[in-house]
Every structure is written in C-alpha cells, then in structure tokens.
Design an enzyme around this catalytic site. Structure first.
Site, short mmCIF file in Angstrom:
data_model
loop_
_atom_site.label_atom_id
_atom_site.label_comp_id
_atom_site.label_asym_id
_atom_site.label_seq_id
_atom_site.Cartn_x
_atom_site.Cartn_y
_atom_site.Cartn_z
N LYS A 116 -28.54 -33.89 -28.88
CA LYS A 116 -27.60 -33.04 -28.16
C LYS A 116 -28.14 -32.89 -26.74
O LYS A 116 -29.28 -32.45 -26.56
CB LYS A 116 -27.51 -31.67 -28.81
CG LYS A 116 -26.58 -30.71 -28.11
CD LYS A 116 -26.74 -29.30 -28.69
CE LYS A 116 -25.68 -28.38 -28.15
NZ LYS A 116 -26.05 -26.96 -28.38
N HIS A 130 -28.32 -16.83 -30.13
CA HIS A 130 -27.96 -17.43 -31.42
C HIS A 130 -29.22 -17.91 -32.14
O HIS A 130 -30.27 -18.08 -31.52
CB HIS A 130 -27.00 -18.62 -31.22
CG HIS A 130 -27.64 -19.77 -30.49
ND1 HIS A 130 -27.81 -19.78 -29.12
CD2 HIS A 130 -28.19 -20.94 -30.93
CE1 HIS A 130 -28.42 -20.89 -28.76
NE2 HIS A 130 -28.67 -21.62 -29.83
N ASP A 182 -30.32 -21.24 -34.60
CA ASP A 182 -29.76 -22.58 -34.75
C ASP A 182 -29.24 -22.81 -36.16
O ASP A 182 -29.90 -22.51 -37.15
CB ASP A 182 -30.79 -23.65 -34.34
CG ASP A 182 -30.92 -23.75 -32.82
OD1 ASP A 182 -29.99 -23.33 -32.11
OD2 ASP A 182 -31.96 -24.27 -32.36
N HIS A 232 -32.45 -17.10 -29.81
CA HIS A 232 -32.71 -17.59 -28.45
C HIS A 232 -31.42 -17.67 -27.66
O HIS A 232 -30.33 -17.60 -28.22
CB HIS A 232 -33.44 -18.95 -28.50
CG HIS A 232 -32.74 -20.01 -29.28
ND1 HIS A 232 -32.68 -20.02 -30.66
CD2 HIS A 232 -32.06 -21.12 -28.89
CE1 HIS A 232 -32.00 -21.07 -31.07
NE2 HIS A 232 -31.60 -21.75 -30.02
C1 OGA Z 1 -29.08 -25.21 -28.36
C2 OGA Z 1 -29.99 -24.44 -27.50
C3 OGA Z 1 -31.34 -24.33 -25.52
C4 OGA Z 1 -31.53 -24.98 -24.20
O1 OGA Z 1 -28.63 -26.29 -27.91
O2 OGA Z 1 -28.82 -24.75 -29.49
O3 OGA Z 1 -30.36 -23.37 -27.88
O4 OGA Z 1 -32.60 -24.80 -23.64
N1 OGA Z 1 -30.37 -24.97 -26.33
O5 OGA Z 1 -30.60 -25.65 -23.72
NI NI Z 2 -30.07 -23.17 -30.00
#
Ligand code: OGA
Ligand code: NI
Length: 320
Positions: A176, A196, A198, A252
């Site tokens: 991602k 959120h 994960d 986070h």
């Molecule tokens: C996520 C996330 C954190 C970031 O993609 O679930 O928490 O640093 N990303 O982009």
């Molecule tokens: Ni996340």
C-alpha cells in the site's frame, strides 16, 4: 548498538530492536516486550539493503508524481469493486470532514496466487522488478517477526504464520503506498489518516523523510521519528485477537504537512478472507486462559470495521 531503549527514562520512546544481535533470545524478548507494551517498534540492521528501499521509494514516487491521469486511471480500483486493489484518490475531500485525506495504491505482492499485475504501475519500467525484490526480502522479515511472536505465546515458531495466516500458500502480502499532498492553511486541524488500528495482521512501514506518523501509548500520542535505517513494525487487529489480547493492536494516525508531500510504503500481511481468527492458544490444549475473543472470519472482521468507520464518518459529518 542498543537492543532496546531504556524503558525507565521519564519520557519513553518507541522501542528499537537491533536484529543483528547474535543473541537471538534477546532479540525475541525485545520484540515480544515491545509488542506487549506498545504494539509498535522499529527494527534496525534488518538486512534489507538501503539501496533497495531507496529504489522502492523512487519508483513509487515516480508513479504518484509523474504519471499522467490516464496512467493512474489505468490502475484505478474499479467502481463497486469488492477488492481493495488499485489506485484511489481521497486527498482533495472537503476540509471539514473527518475522513482520511490520502491517495493510495494497493496491489498484492507475490505469491502468484494473489498477485494481479493489472494494478501494478507500468511506469517506470523497473517498478515491477523493484517491488518483487522488496517483497521477497520483506516477507523473510515478517515471517521472522511472527516466529518470535509465536514463541512469545509459548507456541511453535510457525504457529502464527501457519495457523493464523494460512501459511505460505494462503497468507496475502499487499503493498500500500500512501500519498498525502500538503494541506494549507488549516493543517494543524487536519489529519491525513484518522486514528485507527490496522485491520490486517502485521504492518511493515517505511515513510519518506516528511514526519507525520503518530502512535498512541500510555494516554499520549508519540511522533514516530524518521530514520532511513529503520523499518516500522505495527501489530494489527488479527494478531491482537490471535494472541488473546497479549500483543497490542496499536492505535495510530497521521498528520499532514503544510508544505511538503508525505508518502509511506506499507507492506501488510493478511490472512485469507475465510480464515477464522481466534486465540491460538486454544489449539495447543495447554492454555488455561479463557479466550477473550469469539472466533470470527477475517472477512467478517473487515466488513465490521468498514461498516463502523462509515457510520463514524457519517456521525461526525452530522455533528459538525
Ligand atoms: C495505514 C497507516 C501510516 C502512514 O496505511 O494504515 O496507518 O504513515 N499509514 O502513512
Ligand atoms: Ni494504519
């Protein structure tokens, strides 16, 4: 090189684990402790070459910054798709809404059973080779971490990966890429990603040099400092459930920068949708601890979280 920062100092920091330490017992203990107390830690000396991480960032940045709209359209998530794979843009939403303000690209990584190259950028041409190489290396790291976490539960090294995630044939690894354009002028009021935990099992994250990730521990938010040598590891909901709550699914969020674009590359490890998520100790027969969670399939867990998030977004829109 320190294995773990001193936990007794008055302002605690996110644990750092040095994987090159020859005393693997110590490494395992540090991983387990960090996962219990924080649900997040940073690994150094992880053996993934710095140049490979730089190339990963370079090809991903190229896609987001230099691709034409048509090239992005070509890998967009189809409307009404049940699959999360593909490119989605959410960064330009109305400033008042409490929603995630981030563009992203999801695509599964090999094994070939889950990969679909339709969602992989064609440009730059080396995108595929760099991502495949990173996938190979990051999988080794993920499976080592699951091994230590399994041992920390008194189980075999393979228990979490095989029983929890379906093993080498079924566990799904997904890339991602998050892209957070600068946000002015109310940046202090705006989050890139709302708080959120994960949804998937394990998160292995490398950001660009723009800070923004924050984790919650002991009633306060901590900034995750940028350090090009570390890979950030976050524990997600399924491991929290599989460990009967022993390992924390860390809360986070991300903030936005007023001037610069923030990006992050996240490899997520997921069980297959039909896999039942439940405390693993149950299977060993020696756990006298009562299970704290009902069995639930991973697919049902995802649906519940998505429904919950939608209803929260609707509620907050109504309350403004
Ligand atoms: C996520 C996330 C954190 C970031 O993609 O679930 O928490 O640093 N990303 O982009
Ligand atoms: Ni996340």
């Amino acid at each position: 090189m320190e294995v773990e920062r001193d936990q007794t100092v008055s302002s605690p920091t996110i644990p750092i684990v040095d994987l090159s330490n020859l005393d693997k017992e110590l490494v395992a203990r540090a991983v387990v402790k960090a996962s219990q107390e924080w649900g997040v830690f940073q690994v150094v000396n992880h053996e993934i070459p710095k140049e490979l991480i730089q190339s990963l960032k370079k090809v991903g940045t190229h896609f987001f910054e230099l691709s034409s709209e048509a090239e992005k359209e070509a890998v967009a998530t189809p409307a009404n798709s049940k699959d999360i794979q593909g490119y989605v843009t959410n960064s330009q939403q109305d400033i008042e809404d409490k929603v995630d303000r981030v563009d992203h690209l999801f695509h599964n990584l090999p094994p070939p059973t889950s990969v679909d190259y339709r969602y992989w950028p064609k440009n730059p041409p080396e995108y595929r080779q760099v991502n495949e190489e990173y996938a190979r290396q990051v999988k080794k790291l993920a499976e080592n971490i699951l091994g230590w976490l399994s041992e920390g539960l008194g189980l075999d090294r393979e228990a979490l990966f095989n029983q929890g995630f379906g093993g080498g044939e079924k566990a799904v690894y997904t890339m991602k890429i998050n892209y957070y354009p600068p946000c002015r002028p109310q940046a202090n009021l705006v989050l890139g990603m709302q708080p959120h935990t994960d949804i998937h099992g394990l998160t292995l994250l490398v950001p660009n040099e723009i800070p923004g990730l924050q984790v919650f521990n002991d009633n306060q938010w901590f900034d995750v400092e940028y350090n090009p040598s570390v890979i950030n590891i976050l524990i997600g909901d399924p491991i929290w459930r599989m460990s009967n709550g022993k390992y924390k699914n860390v809360l986070h969020r991300t903030t936005l920068n007023t001037e610069k674009t923030r990006m992050s590359w996240v490899v997520l490890l997921k069980p297959p949708y039909d896999m039942v998520i439940e405390p693993l100790k149950k299977h060993t027969g020696d756990g006298d601890e009562a299970p704290k969670f009902e069995p639930i399939t991973y697919g049902e867990h995802v649906e519940r979280k998505v429904r919950d998030k939608l209803s929260k977004a609707v509620m907050s829109a109504l309350l403004i």
